[in-house]
Scaffold this motif. Structure first.
Motif, PDB file in Angstrom:
ATOM      1  N   ARG A  48       0.824  -1.211   0.000  1.00  0.00           N
ATOM      2  CA  ARG A  48       0.000   0.000   0.000  1.00  0.00           C
ATOM      3  C   ARG A  48       0.857   1.259   0.000  1.00  0.00           C
ATOM      4  NH1 ARG A  48      -4.728  -1.499   4.485  1.00  0.00           N
ATOM      5  NH2 ARG A  48      -5.401  -3.461   3.518  1.00  0.00           N
ATOM      6  N   ASP A  49       1.786   1.343   0.952  1.00  0.00           N
ATOM      7  CA  ASP A  49       2.644   2.523   1.040  1.00  0.00           C
ATOM      8  C   ASP A  49       4.006   2.106   1.576  1.00  0.00           C
ATOM      9  OD1 ASP A  49       3.515   5.138   1.005  1.00  0.00           O
ATOM     10  OD2 ASP A  49       2.652   5.620   2.956  1.00  0.00           O
ATOM     11  N   GLN A  51       7.866   1.902   2.544  1.00  0.00           N
ATOM     12  CA  GLN A  51       8.896   2.892   2.834  1.00  0.00           C
ATOM     13  C   GLN A  51      10.220   2.159   3.074  1.00  0.00           C
ATOM     14  OE1 GLN A  51       8.280   6.247   2.816  1.00  0.00           O
ATOM     15  NE2 GLN A  51       6.145   5.821   2.257  1.00  0.00           N
ATOM     16  N   ASP A 103       5.774  -1.639   5.147  1.00  0.00           N
ATOM     17  CA  ASP A 103       4.451  -1.171   4.752  1.00  0.00           C
ATOM     18  C   ASP A 103       3.551  -1.273   5.979  1.00  0.00           C
ATOM     19  OD1 ASP A 103       2.300  -0.309   3.358  1.00  0.00           O
ATOM     20  OD2 ASP A 103       2.266  -1.921   1.893  1.00  0.00           O
ATOM     21  N   GLN A 105       0.886   0.001   6.825  1.00  0.00           N
ATOM     22  CA  GLN A 105      -0.557  -0.083   6.628  1.00  0.00           C
ATOM     23  C   GLN A 105      -1.029  -1.530   6.530  1.00  0.00           C
ATOM     24  OE1 GLN A 105      -2.317   2.462   3.697  1.00  0.00           O
ATOM     25  NE2 GLN A 105      -0.854   4.112   4.029  1.00  0.00           N
TER      26      GLN A 105
END
Length: 203
Positions: A48-49, A51, A103, A105
């Motif tokens: 999802r996101d 990093q 991630d 999330q």
């Protein structure tokens, strides 16, 4: 789960609908499908996101490979991206920088009382700072005794030395702690050393 011995010999393709997927309209003609190497890979939640973060391990990374899972207390939150080696020119000490994608999330945490226009980047930093201050550290653990495969696990170690995250570094480096095997070897060596110091002949 195989249909026959022939399917094992010649290989095959399996189709399955994930139980939690929404009911969609039938696919159009000539629709392309992505084939995965395994069922677990096919059912893995999409990022999802993600990093990037950096982990530096002093213990052996044998068995750790790119794509190995990164977990927080047993919950998958990312994967290993790359593994390198570095040598300190002053101490001649080897270490292994490991780049991971986190991630958060994927933890499935629902944020409550989130103020309008809240900056997720700032919230992410605050969350990581609090977790690190509370003793969260990355550790190498054995995922399979037979193959020696390792994975990265984040867990809470209340007695860990205090560390502050340097957000000016790119990618940001997160603190690590020796793995289970290295800790066990250190304890065994310490016990053997004490045993050697005992006056066994006199006893």
């Amino acid at each position: 789960q195989t249909q026959s011995v022939l399917s094992i010999l010649v290989g095959g393709i399996a189709f399955e609908t994930p139980p939690n997927d929404p009911v969609l309209a039938p696919a159009a003609e000539n629709t392309g499908y992505t084939l995965f190497n395994s069922r677990s890979e096919a059912f893995k939640l999409p990022p999802r996101d993600p990093q990037p973060y950096l982990l530096v391990f002093d213990d052996s990374v044998r068995g750790l490979t790119a794509g190995a899972p990164v977990e927080f207390r047993g919950i998958p939150i990312g994967e290993v991206v790359s593994i390198e080696a570095q040598l300190d020119a002053k101490t001649f000490k080897f270490s292994a920088p490991v780049t991971i994608d986190l991630d958060a999330q994927r933890l499935g945490v629902h944020l409550e009382n989130l103020p309008p226009g809240a900056d997720l980047k700032t919230l992410r930093r605050e969350l990581i700072d609090r977790l690190v201050a509370g003793g969260v550290r990355a550790q190498l653990r054995s995922g399979n005794i037979l193959t020696g495969a390792q994975y990265v696990s984040f867990d809470i170690f209340p007695d860990a030395d205090p560390v502050k995250v340097a957000w000016s570094q790119t990618p940001v480096r997160l603190p690590t702690i020796p793995g289970d095997l290295e800790t066990l070897e250190a304890r065994v060596n310490k016990f053997i050393k004490k045993l050697d110091e005992l006056p066994l002949k006199e006893i």
